[in-house]
Design an enzyme around this catalytic site. Structure first.
Site, short mmCIF file in Angstrom:
data_model
loop_
_atom_site.label_atom_id
_atom_site.label_comp_id
_atom_site.label_asym_id
_atom_site.label_seq_id
_atom_site.Cartn_x
_atom_site.Cartn_y
_atom_site.Cartn_z
N LYS A 158 43.96 48.98 41.13
CA LYS A 158 43.79 47.83 40.01
C LYS A 158 43.35 48.65 38.69
CE LYS A 158 39.20 48.73 39.27
NZ LYS A 158 39.07 48.80 37.97
N TYR A 246 36.65 43.34 38.18
CA TYR A 246 35.90 43.01 39.22
C TYR A 246 34.99 41.52 39.31
CZ TYR A 246 36.23 48.25 40.56
OH TYR A 246 36.45 49.26 40.88
#
Length: 405
Positions: A158, A246
């Site tokens: 990511k 996140y």
């Protein structure tokens, strides 16, 4: 298979002693039924293991790791060495000498070393089933497409890419190749996060109408891993893209829904060369279709990774929430605070996501964090940057694109 969502609570020593005596008595009675314990070495029955044993090496799915920076060497390759279903069988790097040194440490043969310009040769290596992209954000799309063209499945770090268009290109390449694509949202396998998610879903926290998440870490230009993060064209943005993701991904996972409206602000201190191209602090408000609200913040100067789920019975606090190790979960209200201890450590997040993908590839099952999730999050990040620039609330469609007036 061991269930990582199970947990145990701290309890009083007196109660523990009483429980221990009862267990000991039960074991003694059971042993009496089986006869005396042998005093010498004998062939004992096969034990019942608490965790699934690893597959034999020749049955573990082979992975090629693309990019050999700090994260790959510090966490990815050690996790592959610990995994039960997966193993490293090839490396891709722009530095041949570094690749040889790393290969020697992990038993990868020199014939299985590739450069970024020779990744096409992976097509001839039948030992490689999965390619793990662990490089700078701007390179994800191109390297992912190369891996699919070589006939491999792709596991990508990511954030998925620097734009929704690049994410869509990756998804289309996966479909064209008939291969799987997964984004490395490791917190979905982190034991404390799993326990907090289970508590929320079961109603232990009560009604959760508000959540907050703050992810901050210092940006250090002396470290090679941070130098490219100061370049917008390479990183795609600042703290929001790097660690704020996140918060965004985690809150959507915990709450089970995506926002339908957002507002945001961002800040870059004048005169600090670290933030000539990217933001330092980013903050946002999220409104959800259910009526829930959330706030997030990210930054490149402080050090904190925290998530709070504010229930009317209990507040669940993950602090740290998404660190590589040492994460903690505490539930509290006005009268008490109690730490929840998980049976597995935070290291399980790395092997968990890797072995999940190997199992999905081998058995043809769905992945928990597919490319479509990565695309959703990049669209949301794009909307948040726009909201910060325009200094107004933006309404969102279910796919996280901005709803135009």
């Amino acid at each position: 298979m061991h269930d990582p969502s199970k947990s145990r609570r701290l309890f009083l020593a007196g109660g523990a002693a009483g429980l221990g005596a009862a267990i000991a008595g039960g074991r003694a009675a059971a042993q009496a039924d089986r006869g005396p314990i042998p005093t010498g070495p004998v062939g004992r029955p096969e034990p019942k293991l608490e965790e699934e044993p690893p597959l034999p090496l020749d049955r573990r799915l082979g992975w090629a790791v693309v990019g050999l920076g700090d994260y790959a060497q510090g966490y990815v390759l050690p996790a592959l060495a610990r995994a039960r279903r997966s193993r490293a069988v090839a490396l891709v790097s722009g530095n041949p000498e570094k690749a040889k040194r790393v290969a020697a440490r992990y038993g990868v043969g020199e014939t299985a070393l590739y450069g970024y310009d020779t990744m096409g040769r992976l097509a001839g290596n039948d030992a490689v089933g999965v390619v793990y992209i662990v490089t700078a954000n701007a390179t994800h799309a191109e390297l992912t497409v190369k891996a699919f063209e070589a006939g491999k499945h792709v596991f990508c770090e990511k954030p998925m890419a620097n734009s929704p268009a690049e994410c869509q290109r990756m998804i289309d390449a996966a479909k064209a190749a008939g291969r799987k694509l997964m984004i490395a949202y490791r917190a979905h396998w982190e034991p404390h996060n799993l326990r907090a998610k289970a508590m929320l879903d079961s109603g232990e926290l009560g009604q959760v109408w508000f959540a907050s998440s703050d992810h901050h870490r210092p940006l250090d230009p002396s470290l090679p891993r941070d130098q490219w993060r100061m370049k917008r064209d390479v990183a795609g943005g600042g703290s929001l893209v790097d660690i704020g993701i996140y918060s965004l991904n985690g809150l959507q996972w915990f709450l089970g829904e995506s926002p339908n409206a957002v507002a945001a602000t961002m800040q870059a201190p004048p005169g600090d060369p670290r933030f000539a191209e990217v933001e330092n602090v980013f903050s946002a408000e999220l409104a959800f279709p259910s009526g829930r609200r959330a706030t997030i913040s990210s930054g490149y100067t402080a050090s904190k990774k925290r998530i709070d789920l504010w229930g009317d019975r209990l507040v669940a606090t993950l602090d740290p929430a998404t660190a590589y190790q040492g994460n903690r979960l505490v539930v509290s209200n006005a009268k008490k605070a109690e730490e929840i201890l998980t049976e597995e450590t935070s290291a399980a997040q790395f092997t968990g996501e890797i072995d999940h993908f190997s199992q999905a590839v081998t058995e043809g099952t769905e992945v928990r964090t597919p490319g479509e999730m990565g695309l959703r999050d990049i669209r949301l990040i794009e909307a948040l940057y726009r909201a910060a620039r325009e200094r107004r609330w933006l309404d969102l469609n279910p796919d996280m694109t901005v709803r135009e007036a």
